[in-house]
Scaffold this active site. Sequence first.
Site, PDB file in Angstrom:
ATOM      1  N   ARG A   1      17.022 -13.137  -3.051  1.00 42.66           N
ATOM      2  CA  ARG A   1      15.563 -13.213  -2.874  1.00 42.66           C
ATOM      3  C   ARG A   1      15.058 -11.878  -2.347  1.00 42.66           C
ATOM      4  O   ARG A   1      14.013 -11.384  -2.747  1.00 42.66           O
ATOM      5  CB  ARG A   1      15.190 -14.368  -1.929  1.00 42.66           C
ATOM      6  CG  ARG A   1      13.750 -14.313  -1.450  1.00 42.66           C
ATOM      7  CD  ARG A   1      13.196 -15.646  -0.940  1.00 42.66           C
ATOM      8  NE  ARG A   1      14.107 -16.418  -0.145  1.00 42.66           N
ATOM      9  CZ  ARG A   1      14.459 -16.138   1.127  1.00 42.66           C
ATOM     10  NH1 ARG A   1      13.951 -15.108   1.756  1.00 42.66           N
ATOM     11  NH2 ARG A   1      15.321 -16.912   1.759  1.00 42.66           N
TER      12      ARG A   1
ATOM     13  N   TYR B   1     -10.149 -12.330 -14.828  1.00 35.69           N
ATOM     14  CA  TYR B   1      -9.195 -13.303 -15.376  1.00 35.69           C
ATOM     15  C   TYR B   1      -9.388 -14.644 -14.649  1.00 35.69           C
ATOM     16  O   TYR B   1      -9.498 -14.672 -13.417  1.00 35.69           O
ATOM     17  CB  TYR B   1      -7.770 -12.772 -15.167  1.00 35.69           C
ATOM     18  CG  TYR B   1      -6.709 -13.770 -15.559  1.00 35.69           C
ATOM     19  CD1 TYR B   1      -6.520 -14.131 -16.896  1.00 35.69           C
ATOM     20  CD2 TYR B   1      -5.896 -14.369 -14.608  1.00 35.69           C
ATOM     21  CE1 TYR B   1      -5.558 -15.050 -17.254  1.00 35.69           C
ATOM     22  CE2 TYR B   1      -4.927 -15.293 -14.959  1.00 35.69           C
ATOM     23  CZ  TYR B   1      -4.766 -15.636 -16.283  1.00 35.69           C
ATOM     24  OH  TYR B   1      -3.808 -16.546 -16.637  1.00 35.69           O
TER      25      TYR B   1
ATOM     26  N   ASP C   1      -6.078  -4.335 -12.124  1.00 35.01           N
ATOM     27  CA  ASP C   1      -5.255  -5.178 -12.983  1.00 35.01           C
ATOM     28  C   ASP C   1      -5.192  -4.472 -14.333  1.00 35.01           C
ATOM     29  O   ASP C   1      -6.165  -4.457 -15.094  1.00 35.01           O
ATOM     30  CB  ASP C   1      -5.891  -6.569 -13.090  1.00 35.01           C
ATOM     31  CG  ASP C   1      -5.074  -7.534 -13.946  1.00 35.01           C
ATOM     32  OD1 ASP C   1      -4.304  -7.063 -14.805  1.00 35.01           O
ATOM     33  OD2 ASP C   1      -5.232  -8.758 -13.774  1.00 35.01           O
TER      34      ASP C   1
ATOM     35  N   LYS D   1       2.668 -10.133 -20.433  1.00 35.15           N
ATOM     36  CA  LYS D   1       1.884  -9.704 -21.582  1.00 35.15           C
ATOM     37  C   LYS D   1       2.517  -8.492 -22.265  1.00 35.15           C
ATOM     38  O   LYS D   1       3.596  -8.596 -22.795  1.00 35.15           O
ATOM     39  CB  LYS D   1       0.437  -9.447 -21.140  1.00 35.15           C
ATOM     40  CG  LYS D   1      -0.136 -10.537 -20.208  1.00 35.15           C
ATOM     41  CD  LYS D   1      -0.250 -11.906 -20.845  1.00 35.15           C
ATOM     42  CE  LYS D   1      -0.561 -13.047 -19.872  1.00 35.15           C
ATOM     43  NZ  LYS D   1      -1.687 -12.835 -18.961  1.00 35.15           N
TER      44      LYS D   1
HETATM   45  C1  LIG Z   1      -2.169 -13.374 -17.727  1.00 40.75           C
HETATM   46  C2  LIG Z   1      -2.963 -12.571 -16.791  1.00 40.75           C
HETATM   47  C3  LIG Z   1      -2.773 -12.666 -15.410  1.00 40.75           C
HETATM   48  C4  LIG Z   1      -1.832 -13.694 -14.788  1.00 40.75           C
HETATM   49  O1  LIG Z   1      -0.499 -13.448 -15.101  1.00 40.75           O
HETATM   50  P1  LIG Z   1       0.621 -14.594 -15.287  1.00 40.75           P
HETATM   51  O2  LIG Z   1       1.833 -13.819 -15.647  1.00 40.75           O
HETATM   52  O3  LIG Z   1       0.142 -15.538 -16.363  1.00 40.75           O
HETATM   53  O4  LIG Z   1       0.753 -15.309 -13.977  1.00 40.75           O
HETATM   54  C5  LIG Z   1      -3.502 -11.829 -14.588  1.00 40.75           C
HETATM   55  N1  LIG Z   1      -4.393 -10.928 -15.092  1.00 40.75           N
HETATM   56  C6  LIG Z   1      -4.603 -10.820 -16.416  1.00 40.75           C
HETATM   57  C7  LIG Z   1      -5.583  -9.813 -16.921  1.00 40.75           C
HETATM   58  C8  LIG Z   1      -3.910 -11.630 -17.306  1.00 40.75           C
HETATM   59  O5  LIG Z   1      -4.139 -11.515 -18.627  1.00 40.75           O
END
Ligand SMILES: *Cc1c(COP(=O)(O)O)cnc(C)c1O
Length: 390
Positions: free
Chosen positions: A60, A113, A185, A210
């Site tokens: 962890r 988001y 982000d 992503k």
């Molecule tokens: C998908 C997404 C998230 C969240 O990420 P997860 O891996 O699904 O927890 C945060 N910000 C953006 C812009 C996203 O597309």
Amino acid sequence: MSEQRSKADHDRWQGFSTKAVHAGFDPDPQTGVVNVPIYASSTFAQDGVGGLRGGFEYARTGNPTRSALEASLAAIESGTYGRAFSSGMAATDCMLRAALRPGDHLVIPNDAYGGTFRLIDKVFTQWGIEYSVAPIADPAAVREAMRPSTKLIWVETPTNPLLNVGDIAAIAELAHAGGAKLVVDNTFASPYLQQPLTLGADVVLHSTTKYLGGHSDVVGGALVTNDEELDVAFAFLQNGAGAVPGPFDAYLTMRGIKTLALRMERHSDNAEAVAEFLSGHSAVSHVIYPGLAEHPGHAVAAKQMRRFGGMVSVRLAGGIEAARDLCSRTEVFTLAESLGGVESLIEHPAAMTHASTEGSELEVPADLVRLSVGIEDAADLVGDLEQALA
Ligand SMILES: *Cc1c(COP(=O)(O)O)cnc(C)c1O
């Protein structure tokens, strides 16, 4: 075991792709393995009490596969410290808890988001955190939303799903002038297209689910910073709260990163072709893509991004019915949530990814369809949309 790379690994190379392929792991001197092994071990033998061989004691706290990924993440974002998490939301949660205390305030985009908005609005407000929303494309509006208690400005650019563009350098300046930190982000752009730390941001956040993972086969998140104090807080929460990726997830994410530059070029090529086709179609009322000259954020995007990425949103002239029909008629584009994988996806944000924003200031238009344009052949993607809109 190969020596762990230093956090400043990226200083060894100039080019993005060289870092993406090599940073984080050198071939093992004993066996010659070229790829970081999946270290499936929750614990690590000690030579006498506290005698750690590679700096690892319990997985962890740290695992060699995860450490390799973290060095890679830092290198490709031109940052000093990288931290990997079990999801993008786990990274978001860690960021908020590291930077905010009861009574603190943050500013978030008015089209953040949905999951980010939900976590702040439904969970963090219960712990005394206050927030305001602002259009991220308008730095003056962001400044107006700030208070003396503002500790964090949260920027997504381009935003999900409306693809608004925020000027990272301008917002960094006003955040710092007001005593706040800027977190970006960078999920939609990826570090190949945009490097927020070099533009003044304090932290970069990713859903590595992503584009970084890139193959729709792993969920993960990341935080990268040059700020040592913040990184110490991230590491404390990584260990203290435990939202860490396992070694197999870390391996898959690292494998994805190696081809990021190639994929982002192809995603951008295909998205340009799709945006151009849709711009001329009578069933479509608006095409939203930062690469189009008429996009209000085009000039800022051109200044801070290498290219314009693989996400295209459209509004349908026929309203919500037309939007739902388009989503159910495509054959190459799969109807599914998520984005950033090699395969093209289509979705209806109001009913799917952004359903949690209904009735709030962040509600998305019902006639909106979001496309994650994959790396297939452009002609097949355009042909699929043509038949689905017919
Ligand atoms: C998908 C997404 C998230 C969240 O990420 P997860 O891996 O699904 O927890 C945060 N910000 C953006 C812009 C996203 O597309």
